[in-house]
Structures are given as C-alpha cells and as structure tokens.
Design an enzyme around this catalytic site. Sequence first.
Site, PDB file in Angstrom:
ATOM      1  N   GLU A  13      23.462  18.737  50.417  1.00 35.47           N
ATOM      2  CA  GLU A  13      23.331  19.190  51.807  1.00 35.47           C
ATOM      3  C   GLU A  13      23.605  18.042  52.783  1.00 35.47           C
ATOM      4  O   GLU A  13      23.098  16.932  52.598  1.00 35.47           O
ATOM      5  CB  GLU A  13      21.903  19.711  52.012  1.00 35.47           C
ATOM      6  CG  GLU A  13      21.631  20.299  53.387  1.00 35.47           C
ATOM      7  CD  GLU A  13      20.147  20.629  53.594  1.00 35.47           C
ATOM      8  OE1 GLU A  13      19.304  20.063  52.859  1.00 35.47           O
ATOM      9  OE2 GLU A  13      19.841  21.445  54.474  1.00 35.47           O
ATOM     10  N   LYS A  28      23.086  28.500  56.366  1.00 32.61           N
ATOM     11  CA  LYS A  28      21.683  28.430  55.913  1.00 32.61           C
ATOM     12  C   LYS A  28      20.821  29.449  56.658  1.00 32.61           C
ATOM     13  O   LYS A  28      20.799  29.468  57.895  1.00 32.61           O
ATOM     14  CB  LYS A  28      21.166  27.010  56.160  1.00 32.61           C
ATOM     15  CG  LYS A  28      19.768  26.718  55.645  1.00 32.61           C
ATOM     16  CD  LYS A  28      19.486  25.214  55.809  1.00 32.61           C
ATOM     17  CE  LYS A  28      18.133  24.813  55.276  1.00 32.61           C
ATOM     18  NZ  LYS A  28      17.953  23.328  55.282  1.00 32.61           N
ATOM     19  N   CYS A  79      19.155  24.375  50.642  1.00 39.31           N
ATOM     20  CA  CYS A  79      17.839  23.731  50.744  1.00 39.31           C
ATOM     21  C   CYS A  79      16.670  24.711  50.919  1.00 39.31           C
ATOM     22  O   CYS A  79      16.313  25.389  49.969  1.00 39.31           O
ATOM     23  CB  CYS A  79      17.875  22.681  51.849  1.00 39.31           C
ATOM     24  SG  CYS A  79      16.506  21.511  51.700  1.00 39.31           S
TER      25      CYS A  79
END
Lengths: 294, 294
Positions: free
Chosen positions: B42, B115, B152
């Site tokens: 990331e 995300k 994440c």
Amino acid sequence: MRATLGLIQMAMDPDPALNVAAAIHWVRAAAKEGAQIVVLPELFRSQYFCQKEDADLFELAQPLDNEENQRFAALAAELGIVLLLPVFEKRAPGIYHNSMLVIDADGSRAGLYRKMHIPDDPAYYEKYYFTPGDLGFKAFDTRFGKVGTLICWDQWYPEGARTTALLGAQVICCPTAIGWHPYEREEFGTQQRDAWITVQRGHAIASGVYYAAPNRVGFERLVPEQAGIQFWGSSFVCDPQGVMLAQASDDKEEVLLAEMDPGHLEYIRRNWPFLRDRRIDAYGGVTRRYLDEA
Amino acid sequence: MRATLGLIQMAMDPDPALNVAAAIHWVRAAAKEGAQIVVLPELFRSQYFCQKEDADLFELAQPLDNEENQRFAALAAELGIVLLLPVFEKRAPGIYHNSMLVIDADGSRAGLYRKMHIPDDPAYYEKYYFTPGDLGFKAFDTRFGKVGTLICWDQWYPEGARTTALLGAQVICCPTAIGWHPYEREEFGTQQRDAWITVQRGHAIASGVYYAAPNRVGFERLVPEQAGIQFWGSSFVCDPQGVMLAQASDDKEEVLLAEMDPGHLEYIRRNWPFLRDRRIDAYGGVTRRYLDEA
C-alpha cells in the site's frame, strides 16, 4: 459484569441415557469450578448418527418440552447457571431441527436457536435429518450476559457470526461435532483442525466478541463398513482479539474454563474500531448466491 | 491455469523517486524469479504520511494517468506480468483516494479499486486524506487469473473478502501498511500481528480463495514528538484452506513467491463446500449498522 464460561468436552456412548447422565455430571463439575455459562457439545445426547441415513434414527428426536429438558432446566436453576443445551428437536412429524435451548440461571427458557447452515458431506449426512433453521441468527439476554448461538457448520460462515455480534452478543457459543476421517488424518489432519480454529478466531477478531466452541472427542463408527470419525476435541475459548484463553486436548473429556470480561471487549473494540467503519452501503452482494452477473 | 504470485515487501525512503526506483527494481527481481502477478505494498511511493494531518501532503497524490503510472504499465508489458500498483489517487481537487491500479500483462488497465474502509486511529489518520471508495468490491480478469482487490483496513471486514470472492476472485490481494506502535509492541505486539494474519486466513478459509497480503517494513517517524510506527512486514500468501504458502520476515525487504492453482482451489471448495450452503435468505442484517432494534 464478568462471567465464567464453562465448555464441556465429552465422548458419547451409544446409549443416550448414559450421555445425559454424563452431561449432568460434567455440568455439575463445571459449576463447581465456577462456570456460570455452561455449553454442551452439539447433539451430546447421542453418538453422531448422521454417519448414515436411516429413518429409524428420527426416533432420537424429542419435542422441546420433554422430561429430560425439564431436568436440565431444573439443574440450571439449582446451580444458578446459564445452560446451553443442544437438542435434536422434533418440531412436527417430518420437521426436525438441530437446535439449542438457552436456559437462563433461574431455569426459564431464554431462547431457542435452530442451526441455520446444514452440511452434507461423506459421513456427515445432516441434510437428511435436519430442516434448516427458520429463526435466523440469535443473541439472548441471560443473567450472565448476552449470549449468541451458532451450531457446528454455522462456524464457517462469517455472515452468521457477524449478525450474531450485531445483535449484541458478548460471546458466540458454537457447539460442534467435528473430526477427522481416519484415512485423511495423517495427510490433512493438522490443516483441517487449524482451519476450523482459524476461521472462528477470525470471527472473534472481525467483530470483537468472545467465541466459545465445545466439541466432542472419541472415535465413533456407526456403519461397520465405513471408516468412522475421530472427533478432534480441541474445544476452545478466545477473546475479542482472537487470543486463545483456553484450549482442550484432542482426545480427553474435560471442562474448559475462561473468563468473559465486557470491559475487555469494549477496550478491544475501542482500540480496533472495526464496527465503526463498516461499509453497510456496499454489503448487499453478501445476500446473493454468486455475483457472476455483476 | 496455474500462476505464480510475487509479493514485494519493501521499506520506504522519504524521497518518492527513490521508492519508485526501488519498486521497479523489486518488480524486475520478482519477474525474474518467475512471478506472474506482482503486488506492491500500500502507498509504496511514500513513507506513511498519514501519521499526521497536513494539507501540504495532498501534493503526494497524482491523477491516475500520470507519467509514473505509464512507466509501470510499460514495465508490466515488458515483463509480461500482471501488476497491482497501489496509488494515492488525485481524482479531483478535494477528492483523493487510496487506490490500486490493476495492470494487465500487456500493459493495459484491467481495472481500478478504491479502498472502501478508511481507518482513523492514532498515527493512522486516513479519514483526513482518503475519500471512501465508491466503486465497491472488485475482481478483475487478467492474463493470469481473476484477481480480487482489497487495501489494508479492508482486511478486517469479512463482507469485503466475501463479496470479492463471490465476484469470482481466485486470489484476494490486499496490500497494506500496518505496524506496531513501539510503546505497545512488547505487551501486545504478538497478538496484534497474529490477529492481522488470522482474520485474513479466515477470509481465505470461509470463501475458499487464495489470499496475498504484502506489507511494508521499517521504522518511520514523520512527527518528531510522536513514537512513529514499526511496520511489521510479515507479508504472506495462504491457500484456500488457510495454509501458509509463504511468509516474510518482520524486518527485511524481500520478494515472496507462491503458486496459485485453480485446480487446488476447486478441490478445496468441493471437499469443504461452504459456498453451497450459504443462507442468503438470512444475511440481510449484515447490511445494517447494528441490530439493536431487531
């Protein structure tokens, strides 16, 4: 309020009366050691009859209000414990469930859960016996906290654990009957048992909830020409971060004790605030079988 | 068709140009070792700037069609690899995303993921920088298989992994930047890292899918008066039963290789047929914030 969980890991005899007597013995032993929420393994009253499809075995099912269950309710009241009692429920002729009674510490019925996910695998022919549950996922108020319920195959489904946690469960109790095919154990045994533990610890972590899984032990072969099942025990309790608080052997009968602390649960959820950030606007796909048209 | 996954675990320099050069070096190294689907960590282009809230740091964001990304696309085409490229996406003034480009092996864009779950914790002030994704969960057809994407914080949400798997992903790739607060590491470090691994292995098991998580390593302190973050590496790939295929150190830069075999995926799903038995009629609660009215 803190509460002590007590999980019974036991082996089953061919005679249900002996299993009931043994369960009463173990529940008393757990209470004596301080357990306040006691959980028996799935279908503890009998050997795991789903190893074969035999219409006569529906005779093992009983209506919820039978004398035996009343005896367990009286036992819970006598000991002042919450008791999670898995039952083979006869609801109507032709409708039988793999269920669990939640008995509160005064002997009253806190609620009923009916296993939602029904497996069908070699030697686990449950779809033959059990009508899928129609009560949905559940969490019940009891004297010692809010108790969520799953049964065995449910353990593999994040949606069930998540829903149970969203209902307010502080602990998810998932009695089970899972083991090795003896012919697979050497090659795959470790990873199979590890997958079972890991996916459930994952539920605990994702939702910040205690998780308790009592399993049976022992070798049972109900069909002489089949290999039978070696139930792997390994009953466990983990905390809301997946930390193992207690874990049993893979071959012995035992009582497993662990403390559930709502303060610790809230501490974990504050420091790992997963529930805050759920994208509920984007989860609709979970209610679909497969997203091949998406 | 089998494919080889290559995860890059790297440490980040304060200078983005050096990180880009290092990433190119590592991608080449991975391809040389046989990697066909290469995944970078990331926000690999910079140190983890979310340790503070500073409007100047939005300067790190770039539109998707910038020269640097074109360079990575050319690299993917040159090497004949699928490349998963995390980016700090400048979509419009005031709208910035934590995103990932999926570049196919001919250099074309297979897709974009933004995300979905954005954290906000001490030293992880992501809600300040990143607008939550609006593309939903994704799986992309590529030359080497169907690749699902998470980033994440998404890793903690079973709904995201499940949806990605239902979209047909054979592997879920989840680049991350996660580490220890130095002052917590001794007391909680082991269980925190273990929770991170366990919940993701749980996703793999529940949906029968490969799972790949590349993380960064190294100590980064962007605010002198803060403690900084010790990124814990430990990048891993597990198989559809949660078996660890490869796992990196917690402190070294390295390339992690693992084979993805669709035949093994189907074997696992046939023998542990969880997807067959999902109770999609009963999962609606998952789309609710909390079930306190239920």
